[in-house]
Structures are given as C-alpha cells and as structure tokens.
Design a protein around this motif. Structure first.
Motif, PDB file in Angstrom:
ATOM      1  N   GLY A  91       0.786  -1.227   0.000  1.00  0.00           N
ATOM      2  CA  GLY A  91       0.000   0.000   0.000  1.00  0.00           C
ATOM      3  C   GLY A  91       0.818   1.276   0.000  1.00  0.00           C
ATOM      4  O   GLY A  91       0.254   2.369  -0.052  1.00  0.00           O
ATOM      5  N   THR A  92       2.146   1.150   0.053  1.00  0.00           N
ATOM      6  CA  THR A  92       3.013   2.331   0.073  1.00  0.00           C
ATOM      7  C   THR A  92       3.640   2.526  -1.306  1.00  0.00           C
ATOM      8  O   THR A  92       4.373   1.651  -1.777  1.00  0.00           O
ATOM      9  CB  THR A  92       4.135   2.173   1.117  1.00  0.00           C
ATOM     10  OG1 THR A  92       3.555   1.965   2.405  1.00  0.00           O
ATOM     11  CG2 THR A  92       5.017   3.408   1.147  1.00  0.00           C
ATOM     12  N   PRO A  93       3.379   3.642  -1.965  1.00  0.00           N
ATOM     13  CA  PRO A  93       3.938   3.865  -3.305  1.00  0.00           C
ATOM     14  C   PRO A  93       5.465   3.954  -3.286  1.00  0.00           C
ATOM     15  O   PRO A  93       6.047   4.567  -2.393  1.00  0.00           O
ATOM     16  CB  PRO A  93       3.323   5.203  -3.736  1.00  0.00           C
ATOM     17  CG  PRO A  93       2.135   5.387  -2.849  1.00  0.00           C
ATOM     18  CD  PRO A  93       2.495   4.740  -1.551  1.00  0.00           C
ATOM     19  N   PRO A 110      -0.346  -4.225  -3.518  1.00  0.00           N
ATOM     20  CA  PRO A 110      -1.703  -4.129  -2.966  1.00  0.00           C
ATOM     21  C   PRO A 110      -1.735  -4.439  -1.470  1.00  0.00           C
ATOM     22  O   PRO A 110      -0.925  -5.210  -0.962  1.00  0.00           O
ATOM     23  CB  PRO A 110      -2.484  -5.174  -3.768  1.00  0.00           C
ATOM     24  CG  PRO A 110      -1.453  -6.147  -4.237  1.00  0.00           C
ATOM     25  CD  PRO A 110      -0.216  -5.333  -4.481  1.00  0.00           C
ATOM     26  N   SER A 111      -2.646  -3.817  -0.797  1.00  0.00           N
ATOM     27  CA  SER A 111      -2.833  -4.013   0.638  1.00  0.00           C
ATOM     28  C   SER A 111      -4.231  -4.580   0.878  1.00  0.00           C
ATOM     29  O   SER A 111      -5.174  -4.236   0.152  1.00  0.00           O
ATOM     30  CB  SER A 111      -2.675  -2.668   1.358  1.00  0.00           C
ATOM     31  OG  SER A 111      -2.862  -2.796   2.736  1.00  0.00           O
ATOM     32  N   GLN A 144      11.866  -7.322   0.194  1.00  0.00           N
ATOM     33  CA  GLN A 144      12.623  -6.299  -0.523  1.00  0.00           C
ATOM     34  C   GLN A 144      11.931  -5.990  -1.846  1.00  0.00           C
ATOM     35  O   GLN A 144      11.684  -6.886  -2.649  1.00  0.00           O
ATOM     36  CB  GLN A 144      14.035  -6.820  -0.771  1.00  0.00           C
ATOM     37  CG  GLN A 144      14.883  -6.020  -1.732  1.00  0.00           C
ATOM     38  CD  GLN A 144      16.207  -6.714  -1.983  1.00  0.00           C
ATOM     39  OE1 GLN A 144      16.734  -7.412  -1.105  1.00  0.00           O
ATOM     40  NE2 GLN A 144      16.759  -6.561  -3.169  1.00  0.00           N
ATOM     41  N   ILE A 145      11.596  -4.733  -2.040  1.00  0.00           N
ATOM     42  CA  ILE A 145      11.090  -4.275  -3.332  1.00  0.00           C
ATOM     43  C   ILE A 145      12.264  -3.673  -4.093  1.00  0.00           C
ATOM     44  O   ILE A 145      12.988  -2.829  -3.566  1.00  0.00           O
ATOM     45  CB  ILE A 145       9.983  -3.220  -3.172  1.00  0.00           C
ATOM     46  CG1 ILE A 145       8.760  -3.822  -2.479  1.00  0.00           C
ATOM     47  CG2 ILE A 145       9.589  -2.640  -4.526  1.00  0.00           C
ATOM     48  CD1 ILE A 145       7.664  -2.807  -2.186  1.00  0.00           C
ATOM     49  N   GLY A 146      12.460  -4.123  -5.317  1.00  0.00           N
ATOM     50  CA  GLY A 146      13.528  -3.577  -6.153  1.00  0.00           C
ATOM     51  C   GLY A 146      12.959  -3.031  -7.446  1.00  0.00           C
ATOM     52  O   GLY A 146      12.195  -3.714  -8.122  1.00  0.00           O
TER      53      GLY A 146
END
Length: 243
Positions: free
Chosen positions: A164-166, A177-178, A195-197
């Motif tokens: 949910g955090t851009p 998505p949250s 980890q978002i990459g």
C-alpha cells in the motif's frame, strides 16, 4: 558506438558483475556508491546508443557484416532453417540491402545480449546493496539513486509496512496491494522481511524487439520482490493493481 565496442562492453559488465559478487560486501561505502553511479550512468548511455545503432548503423559495421555474410555464405544461407519464415533470399537483395539486413540481425543479437547482461549486473548491484544493509542491521532500508536517465530504488521492511506504500522510480509509481493477503502467496506474512527492487529506464533497453518503434513508446520499469536472502518471490496478480 560500433558493434565490436558493444561486445566489449558485454565483457566489462560481466566482469563487473563477477567483481560485485566476490567483493561487494567488503567494499567501502564510497566504492559501492561510485559503482552504483557508474553503472546507472552506463546503463543510460548504453540504452541510448543501442537505439541509435539500430536506427543508424555505422558504415564500418555495414561493411564488416557484409564481408562476414559473404565469407560465410554457405553456412548462413545454404542450410534450411527450422522455421520456414526465417528463409532469406539474399540473391534478391542488392549489396546495400544485404549489408543492412545482416547488420540489423547482428545488432539485434548484440542488443539482446547487452540488455540481459545489463539487467543481470544491475540486479547484482541491488542484491549487494540490500545484503549489506541487512547484514549491518540497517533496517528498515530505503535506497534511491538516479543517473542520466536510469534509476534504482530499493525498499526493505516488514511486508505490512511496504504494501500500500507507493515506491517511485522516475515517472513510474509501483504499489503493492494491501493487505498482505492480496499478494496471493503464503511466502509473505505481515512480519515477513521483504525487498522491493525497481530499476527504471528513460530509454527502453529492449530495442532488439521486432517493430520496436511501433510497439514500445515508453521507457521501462523492472520490478521484483525478494526475500531477505535476495531470492525472488513470484507473485501472480493483475499488473493494473501495482502500476
């Protein structure tokens, strides 16, 4: 940039990738930051140069590739390809047309190799930065760097804080998505460290695709989710929910 120089860059990127894998954890902050800046800048220059090379091949490449095709005529054209659509009737081409055809095929092959090696090396850079942060307990971790048209963003935290955090990379907005259950995987819970990459390109590196100019009208974003050991986590979802 001629095709020989492009092939040399493949070797340089591969060597850089190997160096990062072997020494990335012990590099100083200044060294890893310099490496990041250099690789992102190189990525920007390469993607632009590859597009130019496809659209406006150098006369030296045209001559070299025509000579190669002529010298290896039997191996290239006196064999039946597995796909009949790949049959080429070079006898119906002028020398200039033949040179342009062969050069285009060679350039697409080089561009694909370069794009793949570039993606591999940038992925290793991302994994190295993430592993260093996790090893030192520097969590949650957020990294953002941008050089000459190519950017890298890394976010590491418990999944509940990242969904949910851009996450922004140039003009791209990526949002998981949250709640976490919407990720549709049992590998991620609220407290799983993930980890978002993101790697974003102002100029799309996939210039080797057929009909590139008509099909690809934007830059590119490579996005992935990894666990704390930098293993990819596969998610199956509608892309419209994250971009």
């Amino acid at each position: 940039m001629n095709q020989n120089s492009q092939q040399q860059i493949v070797t340089i990127l591969n060597n850089t990738n190997s160096y990062l894998q072997a020494n990335g954890m012990t590099m100083t902050e200044a060294q890893i930051n310099d490496t990041s800046n250099s690789l992102l800048s190189i990525a920007s220059s390469l993607t632009s140069a590859l597009q130019v090379a496809l659209n406006n091949p150098l006369s030296s490449d045209l001559a070299a590739n025509l000579n190669y095709a002529t010298t290896n005529y039997n191996d290239l054209y006196n064999v039946l390809p597995s796909d009949p659509d790949n049959i080429v009737y070079v006898e119906e081409m002028s020398s200039d047309e033949w040179a342009a055809y062969v050069t285009n095929m060679m350039q697409k092959s080089i561009a694909k190799t370069l794009a793949n090696q570039l993606a591999t090396t940038l992925d290793t850079l991302e994994s190295t930065l993430a592993a260093r942060a996790i090893a030192t307990g520097n969590l949650p971790y957020y990294y953002s760097n941008y050089a000459d048209g190519t950017g890298m963003v890394i976010a590491i935290d418990d999944a509940s804080y990242l969904v949910g955090t851009p996450q922004m990379c140039d003009e791209w907005n990526f949002t998981l998505p949250s709640p976490v259950t919407h990720l549709n995987t049992n590998l991620i819970t609220e407290t799983t460290l993930i980890q978002i990459g993101l790697i974003c390109y102002r100029t799309n590196p996939r210039t080797y695709a057929d009909n590139f100019d008509m099909l690809i009208t934007s830059g590119a974003l490579e996005a992935h989710i990894k666990d704390e050991n930098q293993n990819l986590i596969e998610l199956v979802m509608d892309l419209s929910k994250v971009l």
